[in-house]
Design a protein around this motif. Structure first.
Motif, PDB file in Angstrom:
ATOM      1  N   LYS A  66       0.812  -1.220   0.000  1.00 58.87           N
ATOM      2  CA  LYS A  66       0.000   0.000   0.000  1.00 58.87           C
ATOM      3  C   LYS A  66       0.842   1.265   0.000  1.00 58.87           C
ATOM      4  CE  LYS A  66      -4.039  -2.025   2.147  1.00 58.87           C
ATOM      5  NZ  LYS A  66      -4.970  -2.001   3.272  1.00 58.87           N
ATOM      6  N   THR A  67       2.051   1.220   0.491  1.00 56.69           N
ATOM      7  CA  THR A  67       2.862   2.432   0.560  1.00 56.69           C
ATOM      8  C   THR A  67       3.813   2.571  -0.622  1.00 56.69           C
ATOM      9  OG1 THR A  67       4.595   1.352   1.835  1.00 56.69           O
ATOM     10  CG2 THR A  67       2.834   2.438   3.067  1.00 56.69           C
ATOM     11  N   VAL A  68       3.936   1.550  -1.442  1.00 60.53           N
ATOM     12  CA  VAL A  68       4.885   1.576  -2.546  1.00 60.53           C
ATOM     13  C   VAL A  68       4.172   1.979  -3.829  1.00 60.53           C
ATOM     14  CG1 VAL A  68       6.481   0.197  -3.912  1.00 60.53           C
ATOM     15  CG2 VAL A  68       6.283  -0.180  -1.469  1.00 60.53           C
ATOM     16  N   TYR A  69       4.761   2.942  -4.519  1.00 64.60           N
ATOM     17  CA  TYR A  69       4.214   3.377  -5.792  1.00 64.60           C
ATOM     18  C   TYR A  69       4.461   2.340  -6.873  1.00 64.60           C
ATOM     19  CZ  TYR A  69       3.648   8.117  -4.053  1.00 64.60           C
ATOM     20  OH  TYR A  69       3.263   9.211  -3.373  1.00 64.60           O
ATOM     21  N   ASN A  70       3.618   2.344  -7.886  1.00 59.27           N
ATOM     22  CA  ASN A  70       3.886   1.510  -9.044  1.00 59.27           C
ATOM     23  C   ASN A  70       4.971   2.200  -9.885  1.00 59.27           C
ATOM     24  OD1 ASN A  70       2.681   3.468 -10.708  1.00 59.27           O
ATOM     25  ND2 ASN A  70       0.681   2.496 -10.547  1.00 59.27           N
ATOM     26  N   CYS A  71       5.386   1.577 -10.965  1.00 57.11           N
ATOM     27  CA  CYS A  71       6.501   2.116 -11.754  1.00 57.11           C
ATOM     28  C   CYS A  71       6.184   3.485 -12.344  1.00 57.11           C
ATOM     29  CB  CYS A  71       6.893   1.142 -12.854  1.00 57.11           C
ATOM     30  SG  CYS A  71       7.657  -0.354 -12.216  1.00 57.11           S
ATOM     31  N   LYS A  72       4.959   3.698 -12.769  1.00 56.51           N
ATOM     32  CA  LYS A  72       4.583   4.993 -13.336  1.00 56.51           C
ATOM     33  C   LYS A  72       4.730   6.087 -12.278  1.00 56.51           C
ATOM     34  CE  LYS A  72       0.861   7.322 -15.770  1.00 56.51           C
ATOM     35  NZ  LYS A  72      -0.500   7.190 -16.328  1.00 56.51           N
ATOM     36  N   GLN A  73       4.245   5.816 -11.095  1.00 60.60           N
ATOM     37  CA  GLN A  73       4.354   6.792 -10.016  1.00 60.60           C
ATOM     38  C   GLN A  73       5.815   6.972  -9.583  1.00 60.60           C
ATOM     39  OE1 GLN A  73       1.564   4.741  -7.545  1.00 60.60           O
ATOM     40  NE2 GLN A  73      -0.028   6.272  -7.891  1.00 60.60           N
ATOM     41  N   ALA A  74       6.576   5.892  -9.575  1.00 58.25           N
ATOM     42  CA  ALA A  74       7.989   5.978  -9.207  1.00 58.25           C
ATOM     43  C   ALA A  74       8.750   6.823 -10.225  1.00 58.25           C
ATOM     44  CB  ALA A  74       8.601   4.586  -9.114  1.00 58.25           C
TER      45      ALA A  74
END
Length: 92
Positions: free
Chosen positions: A8-16
C-alpha cells in the motif's frame, strides 16, 4: 516475481518514474524520497530509467552550456531580405 512487503505504501513504476523526475527538480518530500528508494530497491527497470534519464539530462546541460558559449548564429543579409520579401508577398 518480487513481492513488496508494504504494497500500500509503494508506488507503481509509473508513479515511481514521476517521483524520480520530481527528485531531479529537488521538489520531493522526505516521505516520497523514502517510497522511491524502497521501490528502487526492488525494481531494476526503474533504476535503469533513472540512470538513462541522468545521462540524457547531463548531455542536454553540456549542449546548453556549449550553445550559449558559442557565438550566435545569424543569417546572411541576402537571406533576411529574401525572407522579408516572401513574407510581404504573403500579406498581399
Amino acid at each position: 516475481m518480487k513481492i513488496y512487503l508494504f504494497r500500500k505504501t509503494v508506488y507503481n513504476c509509473k508513479q515511481a518514474t514521476m517521483l524520480a523526475l520530481k527528485k531531479e527538480e529537488n521538489k520531493i518530500s522526505l516521505f516520497e524520497r523514502m517510497k522511491l528508494a524502497y521501490h528502487l530497491h526492488y525494481c531494476d527497470p526503474c533504476k535503469r530509467f533513472i540512470k538513462q534519464s541522468e545521462i540524457i539530462n547531463n548531455a542536454g546541460k553540456k549542449f546548453n552550456d556549449y550553445f550559449y558559449k558559442s557565438p550566435p548564429y545569424t543569417l546572411e543579409e541576402e537571406k533576411i531580405t529574401e525572407i522579408r520579401e516572401q513574407l510581404k508577398a504573403l500579406d498581399k
